[in-house]
Scaffold this motif. Sequence first.
Motif, PDB file in Angstrom:
ATOM      1  N   UNK A 161      17.304  16.200   7.972  1.00 31.72           N
ATOM      2  CA  UNK A 161      17.516  17.644   8.168  1.00 31.72           C
ATOM      3  C   UNK A 161      17.385  18.025   9.641  1.00 31.72           C
ATOM      4  N   UNK A 162      16.518  17.326  10.344  1.00 32.80           N
ATOM      5  CA  UNK A 162      16.283  17.631  11.751  1.00 32.80           C
ATOM      6  C   UNK A 162      17.437  17.174  12.642  1.00 32.80           C
ATOM      7  N   UNK A 163      18.017  16.003  12.338  1.00 33.26           N
ATOM      8  CA  UNK A 163      19.041  15.457  13.242  1.00 33.26           C
ATOM      9  C   UNK A 163      20.465  15.844  12.854  1.00 33.26           C
ATOM     10  N   UNK A 164      20.674  16.314  11.615  1.00 33.46           N
ATOM     11  CA  UNK A 164      22.034  16.644  11.179  1.00 33.46           C
ATOM     12  C   UNK A 164      22.742  17.662  12.075  1.00 33.46           C
ATOM     13  N   UNK A 165      22.094  18.789  12.476  1.00 27.38           N
ATOM     14  CA  UNK A 165      22.830  19.782  13.283  1.00 27.38           C
ATOM     15  C   UNK A 165      23.447  19.194  14.549  1.00 27.38           C
ATOM     16  N   UNK A 166      22.753  18.249  15.179  1.00 30.09           N
ATOM     17  CA  UNK A 166      23.282  17.641  16.398  1.00 30.09           C
ATOM     18  C   UNK A 166      24.522  16.817  16.132  1.00 30.09           C
ATOM     19  N   UNK A 167      24.497  16.029  15.068  1.00 34.36           N
ATOM     20  CA  UNK A 167      25.667  15.211  14.732  1.00 34.36           C
ATOM     21  C   UNK A 167      26.842  16.086  14.292  1.00 34.36           C
ATOM     22  N   UNK A 168      26.543  17.108  13.532  1.00 32.68           N
ATOM     23  CA  UNK A 168      27.606  18.016  13.095  1.00 32.68           C
ATOM     24  C   UNK A 168      28.254  18.701  14.293  1.00 32.68           C
ATOM     25  N   UNK A 169      27.425  19.138  15.248  1.00 29.45           N
ATOM     26  CA  UNK A 169      27.952  19.823  16.424  1.00 29.45           C
ATOM     27  C   UNK A 169      28.864  18.912  17.234  1.00 29.45           C
ATOM     28  N   UNK A 170      28.527  17.635  17.296  1.00 29.70           N
ATOM     29  CA  UNK A 170      29.386  16.688  18.026  1.00 29.70           C
ATOM     30  C   UNK A 170      30.766  16.583  17.378  1.00 29.70           C
ATOM     31  N   UNK A 171      30.790  16.554  16.052  1.00 27.62           N
ATOM     32  CA  UNK A 171      32.073  16.489  15.345  1.00 27.62           C
ATOM     33  C   UNK A 171      32.885  17.749  15.625  1.00 27.62           C
ATOM     34  N   UNK A 172      32.229  18.904  15.575  1.00 21.61           N
ATOM     35  CA  UNK A 172      32.912  20.183  15.833  1.00 21.61           C
ATOM     36  C   UNK A 172      33.486  20.206  17.243  1.00 21.61           C
ATOM     37  N   UNK A 173      32.676  19.815  18.215  1.00 24.78           N
ATOM     38  CA  UNK A 173      33.125  19.848  19.613  1.00 24.78           C
ATOM     39  C   UNK A 173      34.273  18.874  19.847  1.00 24.78           C
ATOM     40  N   UNK A 174      34.202  17.692  19.236  1.00 21.98           N
ATOM     41  CA  UNK A 174      35.283  16.710  19.385  1.00 21.98           C
ATOM     42  C   UNK A 174      36.587  17.280  18.843  1.00 21.98           C
ATOM     43  N   UNK A 175      36.501  17.940  17.700  1.00 19.09           N
ATOM     44  CA  UNK A 175      37.698  18.508  17.091  1.00 19.09           C
ATOM     45  C   UNK A 175      38.248  19.664  17.914  1.00 19.09           C
ATOM     46  N   UNK A 176      37.381  20.503  18.426  1.00 15.94           N
ATOM     47  CA  UNK A 176      37.855  21.628  19.259  1.00 15.94           C
ATOM     48  C   UNK A 176      38.569  21.103  20.495  1.00 15.94           C
ATOM     49  N   UNK A 177      38.014  20.057  21.074  1.00 10.97           N
ATOM     50  CA  UNK A 177      38.587  19.485  22.301  1.00 10.97           C
ATOM     51  C   UNK A 177      39.948  18.859  22.020  1.00 10.97           C
ATOM     52  N   UNK A 178      40.051  18.109  20.921  1.00  9.79           N
ATOM     53  CA  UNK A 178      41.278  17.362  20.632  1.00  9.79           C
ATOM     54  C   UNK A 178      42.382  18.301  20.120  1.00  9.79           C
ATOM     55  N   UNK A 179      42.025  19.140  19.143  1.00  9.39           N
ATOM     56  CA  UNK A 179      43.057  19.965  18.497  1.00  9.39           C
ATOM     57  C   UNK A 179      43.552  21.051  19.443  1.00  9.39           C
ATOM     58  N   UNK A 180      42.686  21.517  20.357  1.00 10.91           N
ATOM     59  CA  UNK A 180      43.103  22.609  21.231  1.00 10.91           C
ATOM     60  C   UNK A 180      43.746  22.101  22.519  1.00 10.91           C
ATOM     61  N   UNK A 181      43.677  20.785  22.781  1.00 15.42           N
ATOM     62  CA  UNK A 181      44.232  20.276  24.038  1.00 15.42           C
ATOM     63  C   UNK A 181      45.742  20.141  23.975  1.00 15.42           C
TER      64      UNK A 181
END
Length: 275
Positions: A255-275
């Motif tokens: 529960x403690x580490x999930x938000x960080x991993x989820x945020x990385x996936x979100x940021x990767x997708x924002x970077x790739x899909x919006x580029x």
Amino acid sequence: MGLLHQPEWRVMDQSAIGIHFQAMQSFGTDDTLCNSVGSGKAPATARTWIHHNTIVLGIQDTKLPNLRAGIQFLNEQGYQVIVRNSGGLAVVLDEGVLNISLILPETEKGIDINRGYDTMLLLIKSMFAEYHQQIEAGEIVGSYCPGSYDLSIDRKKFAGISQRRLKKGVAVQIYLCVNGSGRERAALIKEFYEISKKGESTKFTYPEVVPGVMASLTELLGEQFTMSDIMLRLLNQLKRFSDHLYAGPFNDYELEIFPGYYQRVVERNEKIISS
């Protein structure tokens, strides 16, 4: 039996959450589990998940010359699009596709990549052994996301396996086309590639999808499988391979580490899909 034999298996069934569970959360979840299982803070874990009308692209798909038009086409067909962090190319996820992730700890010697694939192959073969149909592993030319561990019956592909390795944890992931039309799913990806390539030559060779080489288990085995049927088969096999099988959610560490991993996936997708 190898890696399927674990002292205990924790089962995390997220197949019934439905439209409120997004694919990016799924990939963040598997990364979280790789960390916790790999570091010994959780036992080997089998996770099941379903996503409604989602196309999951591979990194190579993001290099298609006319990707924006391809994504727009998929959106117009009612599909959301995300990019995953494990290998492979575009796949279709919908309510007729069950995903299974086996998250295993790396031993001191490590888990050879083929051994991870073979573990999932053994599991699937054992789940459907009663049908006496030969389930083969090998690339099915003309399928979407082709690979050496495509699973097929009579040369018609119904599943594909990928792997994700992180923090001494290994996630072996499979998508099983349980019911619905394999041909229709393949036709959707075929059109996506045709629009996204726009006739241009590309350095990477994208699959020339032939819809007729893909099918669902219901189509291949002549049985109207439900997700509950498949879940029961999965649980029965895991029970065979373990002294202790139990259902469990994230522990406190996860529960403690999930938000960080989820945020990385979100940021990767924002970077790739919006580029």
